[in-house]
Design a protein around this motif. Structure first.
Motif, PDB file in Angstrom:
ATOM      1  N   ASP A   1       0.861  -1.148   0.050  1.00 28.91           N
ATOM      2  CA  ASP A   1       0.118   0.079   0.191  1.00 28.91           C
ATOM      3  C   ASP A   1       0.920   1.194   0.098  1.00 28.91           C
ATOM      4  N   ARG A   2       1.887   1.450   0.862  1.00 30.65           N
ATOM      5  CA  ARG A   2       2.898   2.435   0.837  1.00 30.65           C
ATOM      6  C   ARG A   2       3.685   2.947  -0.370  1.00 30.65           C
ATOM      7  N   LEU A   3       4.032   1.711  -0.915  1.00 27.98           N
ATOM      8  CA  LEU A   3       4.687   1.626  -2.099  1.00 27.98           C
ATOM      9  C   LEU A   3       3.890   2.362  -3.383  1.00 27.98           C
ATOM     10  N   LEU A   4       2.515   1.826  -3.464  1.00 28.34           N
ATOM     11  CA  LEU A   4       1.562   2.404  -4.393  1.00 28.34           C
ATOM     12  C   LEU A   4       1.376   3.914  -4.007  1.00 28.34           C
ATOM     13  N   ASP A   5       1.278   4.287  -2.759  1.00 24.37           N
ATOM     14  CA  ASP A   5       1.279   5.686  -2.549  1.00 24.37           C
ATOM     15  C   ASP A   5       2.383   6.443  -2.850  1.00 24.37           C
ATOM     16  N   GLU A   6       3.619   5.898  -3.190  1.00 26.12           N
ATOM     17  CA  GLU A   6       4.917   6.603  -3.396  1.00 26.12           C
ATOM     18  C   GLU A   6       4.854   6.550  -4.827  1.00 26.12           C
ATOM     19  N   GLY A   7       3.856   6.047  -5.637  1.00 24.98           N
ATOM     20  CA  GLY A   7       4.009   5.960  -7.176  1.00 24.98           C
ATOM     21  C   GLY A   7       4.828   4.899  -7.841  1.00 24.98           C
ATOM     22  N   TYR A   8       5.013   3.680  -7.249  1.00 23.51           N
ATOM     23  CA  TYR A   8       5.615   2.571  -7.874  1.00 23.51           C
ATOM     24  C   TYR A   8       4.553   1.861  -8.766  1.00 23.51           C
ATOM     25  N   GLU A   9       5.113   1.145  -9.561  1.00 22.84           N
ATOM     26  CA  GLU A   9       4.147  -0.036 -10.119  1.00 22.84           C
ATOM     27  C   GLU A   9       4.689  -1.371  -9.107  1.00 22.84           C
ATOM     28  N   VAL A  10       3.692  -1.973  -8.914  1.00 29.39           N
ATOM     29  CA  VAL A  10       4.148  -2.978  -7.581  1.00 29.39           C
ATOM     30  C   VAL A  10       3.762  -4.187  -8.000  1.00 29.39           C
ATOM     31  N   VAL A  11       4.652  -5.256  -7.933  1.00 22.76           N
ATOM     32  CA  VAL A  11       4.334  -6.608  -8.167  1.00 22.76           C
ATOM     33  C   VAL A  11       4.362  -7.315  -6.800  1.00 22.76           C
ATOM     34  N   GLY A  12       3.397  -8.047  -6.473  1.00 26.77           N
ATOM     35  CA  GLY A  12       3.260  -8.991  -5.156  1.00 26.77           C
ATOM     36  C   GLY A  12       3.184 -10.428  -5.568  1.00 26.77           C
ATOM     37  N   ILE A  13       4.035 -10.969  -4.860  1.00 25.35           N
ATOM     38  CA  ILE A  13       4.089 -12.358  -5.016  1.00 25.35           C
ATOM     39  C   ILE A  13       3.941 -13.192  -3.752  1.00 25.35           C
ATOM     40  N   ASP A  14       3.023 -14.250  -3.756  1.00 26.79           N
ATOM     41  CA  ASP A  14       2.614 -14.849  -2.509  1.00 26.79           C
ATOM     42  C   ASP A  14       2.272 -16.320  -2.751  1.00 26.79           C
ATOM     43  N   ASN A  15       2.513 -17.238  -1.771  1.00 29.10           N
ATOM     44  CA  ASN A  15       1.866 -18.705  -2.036  1.00 29.10           C
ATOM     45  C   ASN A  15       0.583 -19.023  -0.956  1.00 29.10           C
ATOM     46  N   LEU A  16       0.412 -17.671  -0.312  1.00 32.07           N
ATOM     47  CA  LEU A  16      -0.753 -17.898   0.647  1.00 32.07           C
ATOM     48  C   LEU A  16      -0.618 -18.715   1.727  1.00 32.07           C
ATOM     49  N   MET A  17       0.612 -19.106   2.254  1.00 32.41           N
ATOM     50  CA  MET A  17       0.979 -19.987   3.226  1.00 32.41           C
ATOM     51  C   MET A  17       0.317 -19.637   4.494  1.00 32.41           C
ATOM     52  N   THR A  18       0.655 -18.216   4.950  1.00 30.50           N
ATOM     53  CA  THR A  18       0.001 -17.684   5.978  1.00 30.50           C
ATOM     54  C   THR A  18      -0.824 -16.246   5.551  1.00 30.50           C
ATOM     55  N   GLY A  19      -0.569 -15.781   4.345  1.00 29.75           N
ATOM     56  CA  GLY A  19      -1.075 -14.588   3.945  1.00 29.75           C
ATOM     57  C   GLY A  19      -2.381 -14.827   3.550  1.00 29.75           C
ATOM     58  N   ASP A  20      -3.280 -13.531   3.200  1.00 34.26           N
ATOM     59  CA  ASP A  20      -4.598 -13.685   2.816  1.00 34.26           C
ATOM     60  C   ASP A  20      -4.767 -12.498   1.716  1.00 34.26           C
ATOM     61  N   LEU A  21      -5.655 -12.817   0.917  1.00 32.15           N
ATOM     62  CA  LEU A  21      -5.817 -11.903  -0.181  1.00 32.15           C
ATOM     63  C   LEU A  21      -6.479 -11.078   0.167  1.00 32.15           C
ATOM     64  N   GLY A  22      -7.499 -11.139   1.416  1.00 31.39           N
ATOM     65  CA  GLY A  22      -8.026  -9.854   1.545  1.00 31.39           C
ATOM     66  C   GLY A  22      -7.156  -8.683   2.178  1.00 31.39           C
ATOM     67  N   ASN A  23      -6.062  -8.952   2.494  1.00 31.46           N
ATOM     68  CA  ASN A  23      -4.880  -7.972   3.042  1.00 31.46           C
ATOM     69  C   ASN A  23      -4.781  -7.026   1.680  1.00 31.46           C
TER      70      ASN A  23
END
Ligand code: NAD
Ligand code: UDP
Length: 341
Positions: free
Chosen positions: A25-47
């Motif tokens: 979120d912070r990088l998007l606010d700073e104007g970056y193109e952001v790529v996120g990688i995750d295998n959702l082991m503990t993460g949540d797409l809701g975030n």
């Protein structure tokens, strides 16, 4: 980033996790193109709900142990389960995520102009015999215990990244992150802050492990993310070391090692439990459970280096940070069930 300037690309591994999603979120606010990688082991797409509405965010379901085909100028390596409950549930995945994840990123970055900001941890100090812990302390880690998959995985990743810096000039910046908490921690995360808040909001007794005299220093997520961004920004750092970012042939590698990031205010875990109960306004019981193996007795960062190099200075104290976290948990619990239970 100024208007009209080409957007730089930032890659965040572990993007759907607690810290990774705040960073996105912070990088998007700073104007970056952001790529996120995750295998959702503990993460949540809701975030990533907010990020998902931004056309400059791109999510890839993927595992950092496999080769990474995204090229980015700035890489934040945050993939790794961080809660003892989760990282001990699959020690092999934890260790290989740290080590192979770092290796894959080095393979991607080698020979390119790329900065890797790596999420290391205060756990590299183990059960410290030096207090508070400066970066120069080498630590006291059990190499074959239940926490070792995390601690030694993170230590090995630091070794691998520093070797890549020395051998191939990869611009590596290592953040040794101390206990960080805040909104978006998973209900079942298992770490102490989320456990206590969920227990208190559900009217259950708080589970205090051991005598509760062990200490931790808790940093609110917003402060931590500011420190991570400051560590990633090349210009002030390079300026400080007399280098220019575009100087041909100048390896843009600031000559400093890992940097502790955390809030140096230290609390016993009993004090934390009492503070949560004060905020939630509950007179619930505190019950004792056995202290897990190798649980560090004390932990407090020496942040002199972060202060001097990055101007890092955490602003949000425990009470305010906990209040904001409780509000977030209350809202999410209410969404789950109309009675908030
Ligand atoms: P988290 O568990 O919320 O996030 C970790 C993310 O990594 C999750 O989304 C998970 O699904 C993902 N992940 C795990 N293995 C993966 C793999 N092999 N490939 C791709 N994605 C994978 O934890 P967090 O608190 O957000 O921690 C993020 C990072 O910060 C971790 O590297 C952790 O070690 C480090 N750190 C956190 C703290 C803290 O207090 N929060 C302290 C020290 C270090
Ligand atoms: N802890 C506790 N009750 C809980 C969860 C954790 O008393 O429900 C204790 C744990 O034993 C440790 C401290 O709180 O001493 C911090 O634990 P956490 O898992 O949050 O992080 P770490 O041990 O990795 O610092």
């Amino acid at each position: 980033m100024g208007l009209g300037a080409a957007r730089k690309t930032a890659l965040v591994t572990g993007a759907a996790g607690f810290l990774g999603s705040h960073l996105v979120d912070r990088l998007l606010d700073e104007g970056y193109e952001v790529v996120g990688i995750d295998n959702l082991m503990t993460g949540d797409l809701g975030n990533l709900e907010r990020a998902g509405r931004d056309p400059h965010f791109h999510f890839q379901m993927g595992d950092v142990r496999e080769s990474i085909h995204v090229y980015a100028e700035l890489v934040f390596n945050f993939a790794c389960p961080a809660s003892p409950v989760h990282y001990q549930s699959d020690p092999h995945a934890t260790l290989t995520t740290s080590v192979l994840g770092a290796l894959r990123l080095v393979e991607m970055a080698r020979g390119r102009r790329c900065t890797i900001v790596h999420a290391s941890t205060s756990e590299v100090y183990g059960d410290p015999t030096v207090h508070p812990q400066p970066e120069s302390y080498w630590g006291n880690v059990n190499p074959i215990g239940e926490r070792s998959c995390y601690d030694e995985g993170k230590r090995c990743a630091e070794t691998l990244l520093n070797d890549a810096r020395r051998a191939w000039g990869v611009d590596v910046r290592i953040a040794r992150i101390f206990n960080t908490y805040g909104p978006r921690m998973a209900f079942d995360d298992g770490r102490v802050v989320s456990n206590f808040i969920v227990q208190a909001l559900r009217g259950k007794p708080l589970t205090l492990f051991g005598d509760g005299k062990q200490t931790r220093s808790f940093c609110f997520v917003k402060d931590l993310i500011e420190g991570i961004l400051a560590l990633a920004r090349p210009e002030p750092l390079l300026g400080r070391w007399g280098l220019r970012p575009d100087e041909p042939g100048s390896a843009p590698i600031p000559p400093f090692g890992p940097v502790n990031l955390g809030n140096p205010e230290e609390f016993t875990i009993r004090e934390l439990a009492e503070e949560v109960l004060r905020i939630v306004g509950s007179d619930l019981e505190i019950i004792h459970a056995p202290l897990p193996a190798d649980d560090p007795r004390q932990r407090k960062p020496d942040i002199t280096r972060a202060r001097e190099l990055l101007g890092f200075s955490p602003r949000i104290g425990l009470r305010d940070g906990l209040r904001a976290t409780v509000v977030d948990f209350q809202a999410r619990l209410a969404e789950r069930s109309p009675k908030g239970r």
